[in-house]
Enzyme design. Structure first.
Site, PDB file in Angstrom:
ATOM      1  N   LYS A  14      79.110  55.412  53.596  1.00  0.00           N
ATOM      2  CA  LYS A  14      78.923  54.946  54.976  1.00  0.00           C
ATOM      3  C   LYS A  14      79.883  55.734  55.857  1.00  0.00           C
ATOM      4  O   LYS A  14      81.080  55.812  55.577  1.00  0.00           O
ATOM      5  CB  LYS A  14      79.230  53.449  55.054  1.00  0.00           C
ATOM      6  CG  LYS A  14      79.133  52.867  56.443  1.00  0.00           C
ATOM      7  CD  LYS A  14      79.452  51.373  56.390  1.00  0.00           C
ATOM      8  CE  LYS A  14      79.460  50.749  57.755  1.00  0.00           C
ATOM      9  NZ  LYS A  14      79.786  49.302  57.681  1.00  0.00           N
ATOM     10  N   ASP A 112      79.340  38.259  60.449  1.00  0.00           N
ATOM     11  CA  ASP A 112      78.177  39.098  60.753  1.00  0.00           C
ATOM     12  C   ASP A 112      77.153  39.060  59.620  1.00  0.00           C
ATOM     13  O   ASP A 112      76.661  40.086  59.179  1.00  0.00           O
ATOM     14  CB  ASP A 112      78.630  40.529  61.033  1.00  0.00           C
ATOM     15  CG  ASP A 112      77.584  41.345  61.795  1.00  0.00           C
ATOM     16  OD1 ASP A 112      76.663  40.739  62.379  1.00  0.00           O
ATOM     17  OD2 ASP A 112      77.684  42.580  61.793  1.00  0.00           O
TER      18      ASP A 112
END
Length: 186
Positions: A14, A112
């Protein structure tokens, strides 16, 4: 991005933006939070790399990508999830959250949870990812915001059960909020 370590281990990489404060904050938060945590329903962080202006996080590779793609992706990305598998995914997410909130040394509020932040391994086990917005839940520090920044788990559970996204708009379909479908029990 998908990659491979020198020992042949397949990894996911990522990349975060080092040009923004948010990218730097998420990078440090992710390293600090997830490197201290080990649970079957949390994605494993293998390491990180800072090279020039690139911030890279190296994770275990999960063959079935995200829950969002499995449920709402293009037709060729969607998985045919039976009820037993949907239940297993819900329980896996719940176990990961219970570990974060109650069982780990650090008490963490993810903030989240959403279908894009739940990854599925080859056996369709759910693993919570993306700890960029997570906060330590320190009872004595009540000024620290632990408000939800993304979707709450109940909405994700509704998405799993219904197979409908809470947020996607598809022009050819009538637009209805997922929560409008749910009626309180009397």
């Amino acid at each position: 991005m998908k990659g491979k370590l020198s020992d042949g281990t397949v990894i996911a990489v990522k990349q975060l933006s080092s040009k923004s404060k948010q990218g730097n904050r998420e990078f440090l938060n992710e390293i600090g939070m997830i490197s201290a945590l080990h649970h079957p329903n949390l994605v494993k962080l293998y390491g990180c790399c800072i090279e020039g202006n690139q911030l890279l996080l190296v994770y275990e590779y999960l063959e079935n990508n995200s829950l969002a793609l499995a449920l709402f992706g293009r037709e060729e990305q969607r998985l045919n999830l039976d009820w037993a598998t949907r239940k297993k995914i819900c329980i896996g997410i719940a176990r990961g959250l219970a570990y974060l909130h109650e069982e780990s040394r650090l008490k963490i509020v993810h903030r989240d949870i959403k279908a894009t932040n739940v990854l599925l391994d080859k056996d369709l086990n759910a693993k919570i990812s993306d700890f960029g917005l997570a906060k330590l839940d320190e009872e004595e520090n009540t000024h620290i915001s632990t408000r939800i920044a993304g979707t709450i788990f109940g909405v994700v559970a509704l998405e799993i059960v219904s197979g409908k996204s809470n947020t996607n708009y598809r022009p050819k379909e009538e637009f209805v909020y997922l929560l409008d479908w749910v009626r309180p029990c009397s």
